[in-house]
Design an enzyme around this catalytic site. Structure first.
Site, mmCIF file in Angstrom:
data_model
loop_
_atom_site.group_PDB
_atom_site.id
_atom_site.type_symbol
_atom_site.label_atom_id
_atom_site.label_comp_id
_atom_site.label_asym_id
_atom_site.label_seq_id
_atom_site.Cartn_x
_atom_site.Cartn_y
_atom_site.Cartn_z
ATOM 1 N N SER A 204 19.477 32.808 -13.497
ATOM 2 C CA SER A 204 20.904 32.859 -13.807
ATOM 3 C C SER A 204 21.249 31.863 -14.925
ATOM 4 O O SER A 204 20.681 31.952 -16.022
ATOM 5 C CB SER A 204 21.708 32.595 -12.528
ATOM 6 O OG SER A 204 23.060 32.903 -12.696
ATOM 7 N N ASP A 425 22.364 44.023 -11.586
ATOM 8 C CA ASP A 425 22.742 42.611 -11.411
ATOM 9 C C ASP A 425 24.235 42.442 -11.688
ATOM 10 O O ASP A 425 24.693 42.712 -12.796
ATOM 11 C CB ASP A 425 21.921 41.748 -12.377
ATOM 12 C CG ASP A 425 22.044 40.259 -12.094
ATOM 13 O OD1 ASP A 425 23.146 39.812 -11.719
ATOM 14 O OD2 ASP A 425 21.054 39.537 -12.278
ATOM 15 N N HIS A 453 21.231 40.015 -7.827
ATOM 16 C CA HIS A 453 21.223 38.971 -8.858
ATOM 17 C C HIS A 453 19.880 38.252 -8.837
ATOM 18 O O HIS A 453 19.549 37.549 -7.884
ATOM 19 C CB HIS A 453 22.353 37.986 -8.585
ATOM 20 C CG HIS A 453 22.472 36.908 -9.619
ATOM 21 N ND1 HIS A 453 22.345 37.147 -10.964
ATOM 22 C CD2 HIS A 453 22.708 35.574 -9.503
ATOM 23 C CE1 HIS A 453 22.503 36.013 -11.631
ATOM 24 N NE2 HIS A 453 22.712 35.049 -10.766
#
Length: 486
Positions: A204, A425, A453
């Protein structure tokens, strides 16, 4: 009033190809670590009880508060390590995202998920500057800002109160957080660990930090995985619109799956959405008591969208919403608490405050009312439940200026960097992955067709095999490699 502050706090293929025949990148022999490792003393599990795991070691690295003054005041970066169980290649440093996630806490709880890598690497993570144990940014009583229903309040006034609390509690560190400074800390960490090259796994926001490090130190890049890629060039509007689209797509996928499994929330996806909408509207009128706390509409919304990050939590989301409809808000409140970093003793981690500090420092944007209203209109048209001005209102009122240095990515001269993007995602939508790959110049894109994610933790054996092979042998995935949904 719009849900600007609450939503801003919530928000920051068909075939598998073989691995390429690219020669493995050699792992250069490491020097001795200068970190004074010792047993960890302050780690707790999800239940708040001490985490007694003798495999965990903690330490720290001093770094200058102001990197422009290397001999000036220092702060300590908190570290955690799990030593390699087999023939050691070196260290593998993790950043788990946020920006604002505690790498110390996350690695302590998630180490088993990376056990295959721990056979050859010391698994290492850290709290970046401005996060938790590393002079974490604090902003007064964060629960006040998370639990309110913004439609009933003056969001500009509440935002200014929040920002003022940040300046009061953490004014010294606020000018010195941000991804560029964190990348400089990564280089100091590499040196302290004694590694000739930095081997890195960023998830991320961690993809952004890794990309900035690779831009600044391309010759020191070892084996790099950037999973759940973030495009740092996006504006606040582009970021908000893309993420709202991503979460709507994720909710629609959840609703469709829920119906296919036999759903307590409705017989078709529209009915599932209606059940959630009606729950939030009811909580806005009358919060549900959970012990001595209230499950408000704002907290319930956070709980719902927190569960969309992974398909593993979809069944929990169905059960939590169904229970809340019947007056039991415990599960949904617990999901919100986990997402925002509320601990069993009622205190909070710095996750939801660090993310604002770092995000606002990483951009020079300070939008006016018209620009914020434009973002609210655009996101509301996509998904009314997540209508928001994004980070605009917070950053406009932020007490220190940001800049765009962290938006410039170019790792020319580095070893190959594997970038991973997932088609489903919600938080870092797929379109950002090829963009980051192109910006790096040395990126190799791996596509995951599934939901959730971050692809490595999706349960896909294809993704795990490709990334483990790269990290353990240096063989990059072949260009165009795709992995089907798990």
């Amino acid at each position: 009033m719009k849900k600007t502050l609450t939503a801003a706090l919530l928000l920051a293929t068909t075939a598998v190809t073989a691995c390429s025949a690219t020669e493995p990148q050699p792992v250069r022999q490491a020097a001795k670590s200068t970190v004074a490792w010792a047993p960890c003393e302050d780690l707790t599990g999800p239940d708040g009880k001490p985490l007694n795991d003798t495999s965990l070691e903690c330490g720290s690295v001093p770094v200058p508060l102001d990197p422009a003054k290397p001999e000036g005041e220092k702060i300590d970066l908190a570290l955690i390590r799990i030593k390699a169980t087999g023939d050691r290649l070196g260290s593998l440093v993790f950043n788990f995202g946020g920006p604002g996630a505690s790498g110390v806490d996350t690695l302590a709880l998630a180490a088993k998920l990376f056990a295959s890598l721990g056979t050859r690497y010391d698994l290492v993570s850290f709290d970046p500057r401005g996060v938790e144990r590393s002079s974490g940014v604090r902003c007064g009583q964060i629960e006040k800002y998370l639990s309110v229903d913004m439609e009933d309040l003056d969001s500009e006034k509440l935002t200014k109160e929040f920002v003022a609390a940040c300046a009061k509690d953490s004014g010294k560190v606020l000018p010195h957080v941000g991804t560029v400074n964190a990348a400089e800390d990564l280089e100091r960490l590499r040196t302290a660990l004694g590694d000739a090259k930095l081997n890195y796994f960023g998830l991320s926001y961690g993809t952004h930090l890794g990309a900035v490090y690779a831009t600044r130190y391309p010759k020191n890049v070892g084996r790099f995985v950037l999973d759940g890629a973030y495009d740092p060039t996006v504006t606040f509007k582009e970021r908000a619109v893309t993420q709202v689209k991503g979460f709507k797509q994720a909710f629609d996928a959840f609703a469709k799956d829920c119906v296919a499994q036999g759903c307590d929330l409705g017989g078709d996806p529209a009915a599932v959405q209606k059940s959630v909408d009606e729950l939030l509207a009811g909580l806005k009128a009358k919060p549900v008591k959970v012990g001595d706390r209230d499950l408000t509409s704002g907290l319930a919304e956070i709980g719902v969208f927190a569960a969309l990050y992974s398909t593993f939590t979809w069944p929990v989301l169905e059960q939590a919403v169904a229970a809340a409809v019947k007056g039991n808000g415990q599960a949904l409140l617990s999901m919100a608490d986990s997402y925002v970093g509320r601990k069993p003793d009622g205190t909070y981690s710095t996750m939801m405050t660090s993310v604002q500090a770092i995000s606002c420092m990483d951009s020079a944007e300070r939008p006016d009312d018209a620009a914020i209203a434009e973002v609210e209109k655009a996101t509301g048209e996509i998904y009314p439940m997540l209508r928001s001005g994004g980070l605009g209102l917070l950053c406009r009122n932020w007490p220190v200026k940001g800049d765009d240095a962290a938006k410039r990515i170019d790792a020319t001269g580095s070893a190959p960097i594997v970038v991973v993007g997932g088609k489903g995602d919600p938080a870092t939508p797929y379109e950002w992955a090829p963009k980051l790959t192109a910006q790096l110049k040395t990126g190799v894109l791996l596509t995951y067709e599934g939901e959730g994610h971050g692809a490595y933790l999706s349960g896909s054996s294809c993704v795990t095999r490709a990334l483990d092979t790269y990290l353990l042998t240096g063989k990059t995935p072949a260009p165009g490699t795709t992995c089907p949904a798990a």
